[in-house]
Motif scaffolding. Structure first.
Motif, PDB file in Angstrom:
ATOM      1  N   SER A 123       0.825  -1.214   0.000  1.00  0.00           N
ATOM      2  CA  SER A 123       0.000   0.000   0.000  1.00  0.00           C
ATOM      3  C   SER A 123       0.856   1.260   0.000  1.00  0.00           C
ATOM      4  O   SER A 123       0.552   2.229  -0.687  1.00  0.00           O
ATOM      5  CB  SER A 123      -0.958   0.009   1.195  1.00  0.00           C
ATOM      6  OG  SER A 123      -0.236  -0.045   2.407  1.00  0.00           O
ATOM      7  N   ARG A 124       1.955   1.244   0.762  1.00  0.00           N
ATOM      8  CA  ARG A 124       2.840   2.421   0.825  1.00  0.00           C
ATOM      9  C   ARG A 124       3.950   2.382  -0.211  1.00  0.00           C
ATOM     10  O   ARG A 124       4.674   3.355  -0.390  1.00  0.00           O
ATOM     11  CB  ARG A 124       3.435   2.546   2.230  1.00  0.00           C
ATOM     12  CG  ARG A 124       2.380   2.854   3.286  1.00  0.00           C
ATOM     13  CD  ARG A 124       2.998   2.916   4.647  1.00  0.00           C
ATOM     14  NE  ARG A 124       3.462   1.570   4.997  1.00  0.00           N
ATOM     15  CZ  ARG A 124       3.623   1.118   6.216  1.00  0.00           C
ATOM     16  NH1 ARG A 124       3.406   1.901   7.241  1.00  0.00           N
ATOM     17  NH2 ARG A 124       4.029  -0.107   6.437  1.00  0.00           N
ATOM     18  N   LYS A 125       4.114   1.204  -0.824  1.00  0.00           N
ATOM     19  CA  LYS A 125       5.139   0.999  -1.849  1.00  0.00           C
ATOM     20  C   LYS A 125       6.543   1.331  -1.348  1.00  0.00           C
ATOM     21  O   LYS A 125       7.316   2.035  -1.997  1.00  0.00           O
ATOM     22  CB  LYS A 125       4.807   1.769  -3.119  1.00  0.00           C
ATOM     23  CG  LYS A 125       3.453   1.398  -3.687  1.00  0.00           C
ATOM     24  CD  LYS A 125       3.327   1.725  -5.127  1.00  0.00           C
ATOM     25  CE  LYS A 125       1.977   1.394  -5.719  1.00  0.00           C
ATOM     26  NZ  LYS A 125       1.288   0.243  -5.292  1.00  0.00           N
ATOM     27  N   LYS A 126       6.846   0.781  -0.159  1.00  0.00           N
ATOM     28  CA  LYS A 126       8.190   0.994   0.386  1.00  0.00           C
ATOM     29  C   LYS A 126       8.530  -0.092   1.400  1.00  0.00           C
ATOM     30  O   LYS A 126       7.661  -0.821   1.878  1.00  0.00           O
ATOM     31  CB  LYS A 126       8.315   2.376   1.019  1.00  0.00           C
ATOM     32  CG  LYS A 126       7.468   2.588   2.251  1.00  0.00           C
ATOM     33  CD  LYS A 126       7.709   3.993   2.814  1.00  0.00           C
ATOM     34  CE  LYS A 126       7.054   4.143   4.166  1.00  0.00           C
ATOM     35  NZ  LYS A 126       7.391   5.406   4.797  1.00  0.00           N
ATOM     36  N   LEU A 127       9.817  -0.150   1.745  1.00  0.00           N
ATOM     37  CA  LEU A 127      10.304  -1.096   2.743  1.00  0.00           C
ATOM     38  C   LEU A 127       9.682  -0.769   4.090  1.00  0.00           C
ATOM     39  O   LEU A 127       9.462   0.397   4.418  1.00  0.00           O
ATOM     40  CB  LEU A 127      11.832  -0.997   2.838  1.00  0.00           C
ATOM     41  CG  LEU A 127      12.516  -2.051   3.696  1.00  0.00           C
ATOM     42  CD1 LEU A 127      12.419  -3.417   3.033  1.00  0.00           C
ATOM     43  CD2 LEU A 127      13.972  -1.672   3.897  1.00  0.00           C
ATOM     44  N   TRP A 128       9.403  -1.807   4.882  1.00  0.00           N
ATOM     45  CA  TRP A 128       8.723  -1.644   6.156  1.00  0.00           C
ATOM     46  C   TRP A 128       9.413  -2.529   7.199  1.00  0.00           C
ATOM     47  O   TRP A 128       9.478  -3.736   7.035  1.00  0.00           O
ATOM     48  CB  TRP A 128       7.262  -2.020   5.934  1.00  0.00           C
ATOM     49  CG  TRP A 128       6.440  -2.423   7.094  1.00  0.00           C
ATOM     50  CD1 TRP A 128       6.409  -1.881   8.323  1.00  0.00           C
ATOM     51  CD2 TRP A 128       5.469  -3.484   7.105  1.00  0.00           C
ATOM     52  NE1 TRP A 128       5.487  -2.529   9.107  1.00  0.00           N
ATOM     53  CE2 TRP A 128       4.893  -3.508   8.369  1.00  0.00           C
ATOM     54  CE3 TRP A 128       5.035  -4.405   6.150  1.00  0.00           C
ATOM     55  CZ2 TRP A 128       3.908  -4.426   8.723  1.00  0.00           C
ATOM     56  CZ3 TRP A 128       4.053  -5.309   6.496  1.00  0.00           C
ATOM     57  CH2 TRP A 128       3.502  -5.305   7.772  1.00  0.00           C
ATOM     58  N   HIS A 129       9.949  -1.921   8.226  1.00  0.00           N
ATOM     59  CA  HIS A 129      10.547  -2.645   9.353  1.00  0.00           C
ATOM     60  C   HIS A 129       9.431  -2.872  10.355  1.00  0.00           C
ATOM     61  O   HIS A 129       8.954  -1.932  10.994  1.00  0.00           O
ATOM     62  CB  HIS A 129      11.685  -1.833   9.964  1.00  0.00           C
ATOM     63  CG  HIS A 129      12.291  -2.464  11.175  1.00  0.00           C
ATOM     64  ND1 HIS A 129      13.020  -1.736  12.078  1.00  0.00           N
ATOM     65  CD2 HIS A 129      12.288  -3.730  11.640  1.00  0.00           C
ATOM     66  CE1 HIS A 129      13.435  -2.527  13.046  1.00  0.00           C
ATOM     67  NE2 HIS A 129      12.999  -3.749  12.804  1.00  0.00           N
ATOM     68  N   LYS A 130       8.999  -4.096  10.509  1.00  0.00           N
ATOM     69  CA  LYS A 130       7.880  -4.419  11.390  1.00  0.00           C
ATOM     70  C   LYS A 130       8.189  -3.968  12.808  1.00  0.00           C
ATOM     71  O   LYS A 130       9.207  -4.344  13.382  1.00  0.00           O
ATOM     72  CB  LYS A 130       7.605  -5.928  11.350  1.00  0.00           C
ATOM     73  CG  LYS A 130       6.513  -6.385  12.283  1.00  0.00           C
ATOM     74  CD  LYS A 130       5.171  -5.874  11.847  1.00  0.00           C
ATOM     75  CE  LYS A 130       4.073  -6.424  12.736  1.00  0.00           C
ATOM     76  NZ  LYS A 130       2.968  -5.531  12.855  1.00  0.00           N
ATOM     77  N   GLY A 131       7.310  -3.120  13.353  1.00  0.00           N
ATOM     78  CA  GLY A 131       7.467  -2.644  14.717  1.00  0.00           C
ATOM     79  C   GLY A 131       8.250  -1.354  14.854  1.00  0.00           C
ATOM     80  O   GLY A 131       8.442  -0.872  15.969  1.00  0.00           O
TER      81      GLY A 131
END
Length: 123
Positions: free
Chosen positions: A50-58
């Motif tokens: 949805s954000r079209k980017k890398l996501w570090h969970k937490g």
């Protein structure tokens, strides 16, 4: 060996389970960068579609996932992470698992307790 990112247009589904209880916490997607960051940090990283980017969970909530084991399926197109869920909740809605709804008698019910108020965690 690493996931075959070419099969699914650069993304592979990633199942996340609690390492101790084997409860399924969530399903997300990894691209190659998320895979490399997960290997390097031993904390779960994903690609947010949805954000079209890398996501570090937490990263925002503090509810990181410390990776205890990484598995790959026979076709190399799905990843399984066994994690220690810090903070007790994996779901951004405030539940331990993203699978907190169950079909009962033809209706959806909430089958897990709310662990935190998302309005207090995500400003």
């Amino acid at each position: 060996m690493k996931p075959d990112f070419a099969k699914c247009d650069g993304l592979v589904p990633t199942i996340v389970q609690d390492a101790a209880s084997l409860e399924v916490l969530m399903l997300a997607y990894m691209n190659e960068e998320a895979w490399e960051q997960t290997l390097a940090t031993r904390e779960a990283h994903f690609y947010s579609r949805s954000r079209k980017k890398l996501w570090h969970k937490g990263a925002t909530s503090g509810h990181v996932q410390k990776v205890r084991s990484i598995r790959i399926d026979c076709d190399a197109d799905t990843v399984l992470l066994l994690v220690e869920q810090v903070g007790g909740a994996a779901c951004h809605e405030g539940y331990r698992s993203c699978f907190y709804r169950a079909m009962e008698n033809g209706a959806w019910t909430t089958c897990a307790p709310l662990m935190f108020d998302p309005k207090e965690v995500y400003p």
